[in-house]
Write an enzyme that holds these catalytic residues in place. Structure first.
Site, PDB file in Angstrom:
ATOM      1  N   ASP A  16       0.878  -1.170   0.000  1.00 48.77           N
ATOM      2  CA  ASP A  16       0.000   0.000   0.000  1.00 48.77           C
ATOM      3  C   ASP A  16       0.919   1.224   0.000  1.00 48.77           C
ATOM      4  OD1 ASP A  16      -1.563   2.165   0.679  1.00 48.77           O
ATOM      5  OD2 ASP A  16      -2.517   1.196   2.403  1.00 48.77           O
ATOM      6  N   ILE A  17       0.849   2.006  -1.058  1.00 44.81           N
ATOM      7  CA  ILE A  17       1.812   3.097  -1.228  1.00 44.81           C
ATOM      8  C   ILE A  17       1.682   4.170  -0.133  1.00 44.81           C
ATOM      9  CG2 ILE A  17       0.491   4.613  -2.776  1.00 44.81           C
ATOM     10  CD1 ILE A  17       3.131   4.728  -4.497  1.00 44.81           C
ATOM     11  N   ASN A  30      -5.847  13.102 -11.145  1.00 40.96           N
ATOM     12  CA  ASN A  30      -6.551  13.527 -12.362  1.00 40.96           C
ATOM     13  C   ASN A  30      -6.160  14.973 -12.668  1.00 40.96           C
ATOM     14  OD1 ASN A  30      -8.463  15.255 -10.804  1.00 40.96           O
ATOM     15  ND2 ASN A  30      -9.198  13.275 -10.071  1.00 40.96           N
ATOM     16  N   VAL A  39      -5.960   4.967  -5.856  1.00 37.07           N
ATOM     17  CA  VAL A  39      -4.786   5.350  -5.086  1.00 37.07           C
ATOM     18  C   VAL A  39      -4.844   6.835  -4.693  1.00 37.07           C
ATOM     19  CG1 VAL A  39      -3.265   5.863  -7.057  1.00 37.07           C
ATOM     20  CG2 VAL A  39      -2.294   4.978  -4.948  1.00 37.07           C
ATOM     21  N   ASP A  40      -5.448   7.642  -5.531  1.00 38.07           N
ATOM     22  CA  ASP A  40      -5.618   9.081  -5.278  1.00 38.07           C
ATOM     23  C   ASP A  40      -6.410   9.296  -3.976  1.00 38.07           C
ATOM     24  OD1 ASP A  40      -5.683  11.808  -5.653  1.00 38.07           O
ATOM     25  OD2 ASP A  40      -6.796  11.758  -7.542  1.00 38.07           O
ATOM     26  N   THR A 124      -3.488   2.174 -14.680  1.00 41.60           N
ATOM     27  CA  THR A 124      -3.976   0.797 -14.903  1.00 41.60           C
ATOM     28  C   THR A 124      -5.200   0.435 -14.061  1.00 41.60           C
ATOM     29  OG1 THR A 124      -2.507  -0.200 -13.256  1.00 41.60           O
ATOM     30  CG2 THR A 124      -1.648   0.009 -15.495  1.00 41.60           C
TER      31      THR A 124
HETATM   32  P1  ADP Z   1      -5.704   5.493 -12.557  1.00 41.97           P
HETATM   33  O1  ADP Z   1      -6.882   6.421 -12.546  1.00 41.97           O
HETATM   34  O2  ADP Z   1      -4.404   6.197 -12.947  1.00 41.97           O
HETATM   35  O3  ADP Z   1      -5.949   4.246 -13.349  1.00 41.97           O
HETATM   36  P2  ADP Z   1      -6.191   4.095 -10.016  1.00 41.97           P
HETATM   37  O4  ADP Z   1      -5.985   4.631  -8.652  1.00 41.97           O
HETATM   38  O5  ADP Z   1      -7.587   3.782 -10.436  1.00 41.97           O
HETATM   39  O6  ADP Z   1      -5.463   5.131 -11.010  1.00 41.97           O
HETATM   40  O7  ADP Z   1      -5.327   2.785 -10.192  1.00 41.97           O
HETATM   41  C1  ADP Z   1      -3.950   2.773 -10.358  1.00 41.97           C
HETATM   42  C2  ADP Z   1      -3.375   1.574  -9.636  1.00 41.97           C
HETATM   43  O8  ADP Z   1      -3.224   1.880  -8.251  1.00 41.97           O
HETATM   44  C3  ADP Z   1      -4.245   0.311  -9.690  1.00 41.97           C
HETATM   45  O9  ADP Z   1      -3.408  -0.783 -10.017  1.00 41.97           O
HETATM   46  C4  ADP Z   1      -4.760   0.185  -8.264  1.00 41.97           C
HETATM   47  O10 ADP Z   1      -4.949  -1.186  -7.912  1.00 41.97           O
HETATM   48  C5  ADP Z   1      -3.619   0.767  -7.486  1.00 41.97           C
HETATM   49  N1  ADP Z   1      -3.879   1.196  -6.102  1.00 41.97           N
HETATM   50  C6  ADP Z   1      -5.050   1.550  -5.504  1.00 41.97           C
HETATM   51  N2  ADP Z   1      -4.839   1.872  -4.209  1.00 41.97           N
HETATM   52  C7  ADP Z   1      -3.502   1.727  -3.980  1.00 41.97           C
HETATM   53  C8  ADP Z   1      -2.641   1.889  -2.845  1.00 41.97           C
HETATM   54  N3  ADP Z   1      -3.118   2.291  -1.656  1.00 41.97           N
HETATM   55  N4  ADP Z   1      -1.317   1.638  -3.000  1.00 41.97           N
HETATM   56  C9  ADP Z   1      -0.806   1.244  -4.187  1.00 41.97           C
HETATM   57  N5  ADP Z   1      -1.555   1.080  -5.287  1.00 41.97           N
HETATM   58  C10 ADP Z   1      -2.882   1.303  -5.182  1.00 41.97           C
END
Ligand code: ADP
Length: 184
Positions: A16-17, A30, A39-40, A124
């Site tokens: 989890d980042i 965005n 992730v945002d 992705t």
């Molecule tokens: P985008 O709109 O650029 O596609 P998303 O947030 O929908 O961004 O997804 C980008 C990636 O981040 C996906 O692979 C998702 O599973 C991943 N992701 C979501 N939450 C976290 C997190 N807390 N830490 C790391 N990666 C995450």
């Protein structure tokens, strides 16, 4: 999985980042910097309202570019917000824009003297970029950047980490890295 390119480590982990202790973490934002899901949303929830305050002041970020804010309550000191492309059919400059999102993030990090940075898999999730292709673009861009631009810096970037959210995503990135480096 981990490889060394000159004196920089490139590592792939599942995690989890928002929990990363690298100096900067990258947000898949965005173009309005308005926050959202994925992730945002997780970064803004964990980092607290200060990050959004800064984002509002900055106002926006074009696709393929990056901006930087403080990390608020996160362990990371900075958040680099970059905007990847929404994937349509691959014929709308998606590859170039995705590569640019990584490159501009790295350039911004280096310009701030940041020594360690963690990326999620940009575009992705909700933005629909096929992860097989996206992982190859992400890794090639990072490796190329390290090879061509990090060596010349006085305080070079020491660690670039990809933090993948699922075992499946981690596997895809590992396979891509093996293909790129030619390792079995
Ligand atoms: P985008 O709109 O650029 O596609 P998303 O947030 O929908 O961004 O997804 C980008 C990636 O981040 C996906 O692979 C998702 O599973 C991943 N992701 C979501 N939450 C976290 C997190 N807390 N830490 C790391 N990666 C995450």
């Amino acid at each position: 999985m981990e490889i060394k390119i000159n004196s920089t480590t490139l590592s792939l982990i599942r995690g989890d980042i928002t929990q990363e202790e690298t100096e900067a973490i990258v947000n898949a934002a965005n173009s309005r910097l308005a926050g959202g899901g994925g992730v945002d949303g997780a970064i803004h929830r964990a980092g607290g309202p200060k990050i959004m305050e800064e984002c509002r002041k900055i106002g926006g970020c074009p696709t393929g570019s990056a901006i930087i804010t403080a990390g608020g309550n996160l362990k990371a000191r900075y958040v680099i917000h970059t905007v990847g492309p929404v994937y349509r059919d691959g014929k709308n400059r998606e590859a170039g824009l995705l590569s640019s999102a990584y490159k501009k993030s790295l350039e911004l990090a280096v310009s701030k003297g940041i020594k360690s940075i963690a990326f999620p898999s940009i575009s992705t999730g909700a933005y629909g970029y096929p992860i097989n292709e996206a992982s190859e673009i992400a890794l090639k861009t990072v490796i190329d950047f390290i090879k061509t631009e990090v060596g010349a810096q006085a305080a070079p970037l020491q660690l670039v980490r990809f933090v993948l959210f699922s075992d499946k995503d981690l596997k895809v990135y590992e396979e891509s890295l093996k293909e790129i480096t030619g390792k079995p």
